[in-house]
Design a protein around this motif. Structure first.
Motif, PDB file in Angstrom:
ATOM      1  N   LEU A 149      66.628  42.025  69.644  1.00 26.86           N
ATOM      2  CA  LEU A 149      65.098  42.716  69.927  1.00 26.86           C
ATOM      3  C   LEU A 149      65.525  43.854  69.290  1.00 26.86           C
ATOM      4  O   LEU A 149      66.168  44.724  69.979  1.00 26.86           O
ATOM      5  CB  LEU A 149      65.171  42.512  71.371  1.00 26.86           C
ATOM      6  N   VAL A 151      64.053  47.812  69.368  1.00 29.03           N
ATOM      7  CA  VAL A 151      62.984  48.650  70.143  1.00 29.03           C
ATOM      8  C   VAL A 151      63.084  50.071  69.477  1.00 29.03           C
ATOM      9  O   VAL A 151      63.614  51.003  69.705  1.00 29.03           O
ATOM     10  CB  VAL A 151      63.415  48.868  71.260  1.00 29.03           C
ATOM     11  N   ILE A 188      59.688  45.250  69.598  1.00 29.35           N
ATOM     12  CA  ILE A 188      58.798  46.008  70.752  1.00 29.35           C
ATOM     13  C   ILE A 188      58.799  47.367  70.258  1.00 29.35           C
ATOM     14  O   ILE A 188      59.505  48.231  70.278  1.00 29.35           O
ATOM     15  CB  ILE A 188      59.536  45.897  72.160  1.00 29.35           C
ATOM     16  N   ARG A 208      55.282  43.248  71.661  1.00 33.77           N
ATOM     17  CA  ARG A 208      54.578  44.181  72.710  1.00 33.77           C
ATOM     18  C   ARG A 208      54.555  45.417  72.102  1.00 33.77           C
ATOM     19  O   ARG A 208      55.421  45.696  70.993  1.00 33.77           O
ATOM     20  CB  ARG A 208      55.464  43.916  73.990  1.00 33.77           C
ATOM     21  N   LEU A 225      60.205  51.644  81.110  1.00 36.57           N
ATOM     22  CA  LEU A 225      60.068  50.997  79.857  1.00 36.57           C
ATOM     23  C   LEU A 225      61.278  49.748  79.753  1.00 36.57           C
ATOM     24  O   LEU A 225      61.034  48.886  79.192  1.00 36.57           O
ATOM     25  CB  LEU A 225      60.282  51.971  78.727  1.00 36.57           C
ATOM     26  N   ALA A 226      62.250  50.310  80.327  1.00 33.90           N
ATOM     27  CA  ALA A 226      63.349  49.085  80.732  1.00 33.90           C
ATOM     28  C   ALA A 226      62.713  47.819  81.225  1.00 33.90           C
ATOM     29  O   ALA A 226      63.170  46.848  80.956  1.00 33.90           O
ATOM     30  CB  ALA A 226      64.307  49.614  81.444  1.00 33.90           C
ATOM     31  N   GLU A 228      59.745  46.785  81.252  1.00 42.28           N
ATOM     32  CA  GLU A 228      58.792  46.185  80.272  1.00 42.28           C
ATOM     33  C   GLU A 228      59.724  45.312  79.019  1.00 42.28           C
ATOM     34  O   GLU A 228      59.206  44.235  78.856  1.00 42.28           O
ATOM     35  CB  GLU A 228      57.647  47.110  79.473  1.00 42.28           C
ATOM     36  N   VAL A 229      60.667  45.939  78.704  1.00 45.04           N
ATOM     37  CA  VAL A 229      61.409  45.470  77.809  1.00 45.04           C
ATOM     38  C   VAL A 229      62.160  43.866  78.459  1.00 45.04           C
ATOM     39  O   VAL A 229      62.201  43.098  77.846  1.00 45.04           O
ATOM     40  CB  VAL A 229      62.735  46.245  77.215  1.00 45.04           C
ATOM     41  N   GLY A 234      63.916  40.513  77.359  1.00 42.29           N
ATOM     42  CA  GLY A 234      64.857  41.369  76.781  1.00 42.29           C
ATOM     43  C   GLY A 234      66.343  40.578  77.252  1.00 42.29           C
ATOM     44  O   GLY A 234      67.325  40.639  76.562  1.00 42.29           O
ATOM     45  N   ILE A 240      69.996  44.299  71.871  1.00 41.59           N
ATOM     46  CA  ILE A 240      68.911  45.132  71.802  1.00 41.59           C
ATOM     47  C   ILE A 240      69.320  46.389  71.070  1.00 41.59           C
ATOM     48  O   ILE A 240      70.277  46.905  71.262  1.00 41.59           O
ATOM     49  CB  ILE A 240      68.519  45.583  73.337  1.00 41.59           C
ATOM     50  N   ILE A 242      68.106  49.736  69.424  1.00 36.90           N
ATOM     51  CA  ILE A 242      67.182  51.038  69.652  1.00 36.90           C
ATOM     52  C   ILE A 242      67.317  51.642  68.418  1.00 36.90           C
ATOM     53  O   ILE A 242      68.317  52.168  67.995  1.00 36.90           O
ATOM     54  CB  ILE A 242      67.847  51.635  70.973  1.00 36.90           C
ATOM     55  N   LEU A 300      67.391  54.231  77.121  1.00 35.53           N
ATOM     56  CA  LEU A 300      66.117  54.334  76.599  1.00 35.53           C
ATOM     57  C   LEU A 300      65.959  55.740  76.836  1.00 35.53           C
ATOM     58  O   LEU A 300      64.992  56.444  76.210  1.00 35.53           O
ATOM     59  CB  LEU A 300      65.292  53.353  77.471  1.00 35.53           C
TER      60      LEU A 300
END
Length: 363
Positions: A149, A151, A188, A208, A225-226, A228-229, A234, A240, A242, A300
């Motif tokens: 994923l 981000v 995302i 998203r 935010l975390a 939502e992920v 997630g 993940i 970033i 994040l």
């Protein structure tokens, strides 16, 4: 010898002469008035006809004259147009200079928050890899797991240089590398500018997006935010990724990325994660899941603060360059305006001298 007249007869003759003279004078005056009225009427009629003719001629000839003038001056800016350009460019320079000062003030606050976030996020180095700064050779995404994923952190506002373009380019490279290896990935996006750019190239992978984020960022925002992920799935991904801008100084920033893998009770190799620690209650998997969520929020938050510093420094540099370019444009337009004004004055002087010399020759 004429016989003498009586006083009555003499008086009558005098009266007749006076009346005759009065009648003659009135007839001459009326005739003169009539002549003057006729002349005035004729002159008025002549002027009316002349003005009507001139108006008709001007209506017919004016468009042709304007067409010829426009053909002759096509592409040539007048003094008024150049002056308006100078005024508008000066106003733009004032705006860009003000934006530079605002960005410089915001950068100071973002630097302080980034220092606090960097110290706060120091504990995560024992659980995940350190951030990888992308060098001149480009990023290397060969070690990513099967499902990733992505981000990316971008800005919601423009006029900040190429920070969003660099992030979008890195994401495209990552997607291309992942697909070339036969792996899967989703995106995302955080930030409106990045969403609009990535929608054209990798829009089918965006699941998203988070826009209109409150600035300056806080840890509560990072926790949101975390959440939502993780709600977007997630936890189901193997890692993940970033991607963000890493702040170096007020003039330099670089692109970096972090790879965060879920915390499990045992790794694939059979190693015990956090084996030196005791968990209460005894459900270690649940404790590691909560710790992973906190780890993601901390990462994040650190990436968000780092990207905010890079955004303000890039905007400050961009506004400084814009003010410098506006100054150069003003100098060029001023020179052009002075040349046009000098040319007009020279032409008028030549016309005056030519007219004076023509009058002298006639004399």
């Amino acid at each position: 010898k004429c016989p003498p007249r009586s006083k009555r007869e003499v008086r009558g003759r005098k009266k007749g002469l006076i009346e005759g003279t009065t009648i003659g004078s009135c007839s001459v005056l009326s005739a003169a008035v009539t002549v003057v009225c006729c002349v005035a009427f004729c002159w008025t009629t002549y002027l009316t006809l002349t003005m009507a003719s001139l108006r008709l001629i001007s209506q017919r000839i004016a468009p042709r004259i304007l067409a010829v003038a426009s053909q002759q001056t096509r592409g040539m800016a007048t003094e008024k147009q150049i002056f308006n350009q100078i005024v508008s460019t000066k106003n733009i320079r004032k705006i860009t200079a003000s934006m530079k000062m605002v960005s410089a003030a915001k950068l100071k606050g973002d630097e302080n928050r980034f220092k606090a976030a960097k110290a706060f996020n120091a504990w995560t180095g024992a659980l995940c890899t350190e951030p990888i700064v992308i060098g001149d050779d480009g990023p290397n995404f060969d070690d990513l797991p099967q499902r990733t994923l992505i981000v990316p952190f971008t800005s919601d506002r423009g006029l900040c240089g190429g920070i969003n373009t660099f992030i979008t380019r890195t994401v495209r490279v990552a997607v291309k590398s992942i697909h070339a290896q036969g792996k899967e990935c989703d995106i995302i996006v955080i930030g409106d500018k990045g969403r609009s750019q990535m929608k054209r190239s990798v829009g089918d992978l965006i699941t998203r997006s988070a826009t209109d984020i409150v600035s300056p960022g806080t840890f509560n925002l990072a926790c949101g935010l975390a959440t939502e992920v993780l709600e977007a799935g997630g936890k189901d991904y193997d890692a993940i990724l970033i991607v963000y801008n890493s702040f170096v100084n007020a003039a330099v920033y670089k692109q970096a990325y972090k790879v965060i893998t879920p915390l499990k009770a045992e790794t694939i190799e059979g190693d015990d994660v956090l084996g030196n620690y005791e968990f209460e209650p005894d459900d270690k998997a649940e404790g590691l899941e909560d710790l992973y969520e906190y780890l993601l929020a901390s990462q994040l938050y650190h990436s968000f603060m780092d990207g905010a510093c890079s955004e303000q420094s890039s905007r400050m540099t961009a506004m400084e360059n814009a003010s410098k370019n506006a100054g150069e444009m003003i100098d060029a337009l001023t020179l052009k305006y002075n040349r046009a004004r000098q040319s007009r004055i020279t032409t008028e002087l030549i016309e005056i001298i030519s007219g004076a010399s023509a009058i002298d020759k006639k004399k």
